[in-house]
Scaffold this motif. Structure first.
Motif, PDB file in Angstrom:
ATOM      1  N   ASP A  31      10.975  80.506  15.422  1.00  0.00           N
ATOM      2  CA  ASP A  31      11.724  81.329  16.378  1.00  0.00           C
ATOM      3  C   ASP A  31      11.209  81.159  17.801  1.00  0.00           C
ATOM      4  OD1 ASP A  31       9.276  82.496  15.921  1.00  0.00           O
ATOM      5  OD2 ASP A  31      10.030  84.545  15.993  1.00  0.00           O
ATOM      6  N   ARG A  32      10.460  80.085  18.064  1.00  0.00           N
ATOM      7  CA  ARG A  32       9.837  79.901  19.375  1.00  0.00           C
ATOM      8  C   ARG A  32      10.400  78.681  20.090  1.00  0.00           C
ATOM      9  NH1 ARG A  32       5.748  83.405  19.249  1.00  0.00           N
ATOM     10  NH2 ARG A  32       4.821  82.763  21.204  1.00  0.00           N
ATOM     11  N   HIS A  33      10.458  78.763  21.415  1.00  0.00           N
ATOM     12  CA  HIS A  33      10.748  77.602  22.249  1.00  0.00           C
ATOM     13  C   HIS A  33       9.394  77.066  22.692  1.00  0.00           C
ATOM     14  CE1 HIS A  33      15.011  79.022  23.525  1.00  0.00           C
ATOM     15  NE2 HIS A  33      14.859  78.918  22.220  1.00  0.00           N
ATOM     16  N   VAL A  34       9.112  75.833  22.317  1.00  0.00           N
ATOM     17  CA  VAL A  34       7.813  75.225  22.597  1.00  0.00           C
ATOM     18  C   VAL A  34       8.010  74.033  23.524  1.00  0.00           C
ATOM     19  CG1 VAL A  34       5.806  74.083  21.568  1.00  0.00           C
ATOM     20  CG2 VAL A  34       6.911  75.986  20.370  1.00  0.00           C
ATOM     21  N   ALA A  35       7.195  73.959  24.572  1.00  0.00           N
ATOM     22  CA  ALA A  35       7.208  72.827  25.496  1.00  0.00           C
ATOM     23  C   ALA A  35       6.140  71.840  25.046  1.00  0.00           C
ATOM     24  CB  ALA A  35       6.923  73.306  26.917  1.00  0.00           C
ATOM     25  N   VAL A  36       6.543  70.602  24.823  1.00  0.00           N
ATOM     26  CA  VAL A  36       5.616  69.552  24.380  1.00  0.00           C
ATOM     27  C   VAL A  36       5.517  68.527  25.506  1.00  0.00           C
ATOM     28  CG1 VAL A  36       5.123  67.821  22.616  1.00  0.00           C
ATOM     29  CG2 VAL A  36       6.330  69.931  21.990  1.00  0.00           C
ATOM     30  N   PHE A  37       4.289  68.233  25.924  1.00  0.00           N
ATOM     31  CA  PHE A  37       4.044  67.341  27.056  1.00  0.00           C
ATOM     32  C   PHE A  37       3.302  66.095  26.612  1.00  0.00           C
ATOM     33  CE2 PHE A  37       4.432  71.587  28.718  1.00  0.00           C
ATOM     34  CZ  PHE A  37       5.271  71.415  29.811  1.00  0.00           C
ATOM     35  N   HIS A  38       3.715  64.964  27.172  1.00  0.00           N
ATOM     36  CA  HIS A  38       3.044  63.681  26.957  1.00  0.00           C
ATOM     37  C   HIS A  38       2.373  63.326  28.281  1.00  0.00           C
ATOM     38  CE1 HIS A  38       3.559  59.096  26.031  1.00  0.00           C
ATOM     39  NE2 HIS A  38       2.302  59.471  26.116  1.00  0.00           N
ATOM     40  N   VAL A  39       1.061  63.492  28.330  1.00  0.00           N
ATOM     41  CA  VAL A  39       0.307  63.225  29.555  1.00  0.00           C
ATOM     42  C   VAL A  39      -0.339  61.858  29.418  1.00  0.00           C
ATOM     43  CG1 VAL A  39      -1.596  63.984  31.030  1.00  0.00           C
ATOM     44  CG2 VAL A  39      -0.078  65.674  29.966  1.00  0.00           C
ATOM     45  N   SER A  40      -0.058  61.000  30.374  1.00  0.00           N
ATOM     46  CA  SER A  40      -0.582  59.637  30.323  1.00  0.00           C
ATOM     47  C   SER A  40      -1.370  59.370  31.591  1.00  0.00           C
ATOM     48  CB  SER A  40       0.569  58.647  30.180  1.00  0.00           C
ATOM     49  OG  SER A  40       0.064  57.344  30.065  1.00  0.00           O
ATOM     50  N   ASP A  41      -2.677  59.618  31.510  1.00  0.00           N
ATOM     51  CA  ASP A  41      -3.551  59.249  32.620  1.00  0.00           C
ATOM     52  C   ASP A  41      -4.475  58.153  32.097  1.00  0.00           C
ATOM     53  OD1 ASP A  41      -4.990  60.971  30.990  1.00  0.00           O
ATOM     54  OD2 ASP A  41      -5.321  62.481  32.512  1.00  0.00           O
TER      55      ASP A  41
END
Length: 115
Positions: A31-41
């Motif tokens: 029941d959640r909206h989840v933000a998924v991030f791909h960080v490329s440093d």
């Protein structure tokens, strides 16, 4: 004495290649909206936090700008520009409005998030 244990459920989100480096996507998990991030440093990494920005009262964090605040990797909310630490979910400007952070893993190029 009775103990309640919460079990962690891993949910598939998308292929890691579907997330453009240094951006995020939104996924509905349970029941959640989840933000998924791909960080490329130096080393590509994945992070997941709640997508709901309590400062703006809107589900927008996945659309924010990824960057650094000192040693922290953060996303700046697109509405009021509050910064959220991607490892902890802490809102730097308003810690009382921090969000939840979730474990992320990749298996066979699929991104999994535990909620």
């Amino acid at each position: 004495m009775t103990h309640e244990f919460k079990t962690t459920t891993w949910s598939p989100v998308c292929c890691v290649d579907d997330i453009v480096p240094n951006t995020g996507v939104c996924a509905r998990i349970k029941d959640r909206h989840v933000a998924v991030f791909h960080v490329s440093d130096k080393t590509p990494r994945l992070f997941a936090i709640d997508n709901y920005d309590p400062n703006a009262q809107a589900s927008v964090l996945s659309r924010g700008l990824v960057g650094n605040a000192g040693e922290r990797i953060v996303v700046a909310s697109p509405i009021y520009k509050h910064h959220f630490d991607l490892q902890s979910g802490q809102c730097i400007e308003a810690p009382e409005n921090s969000v939840k952070a979730y474990p992320v893993r990749v298996e066979n190029r699929t991104v999994w998030v535990a909620v």
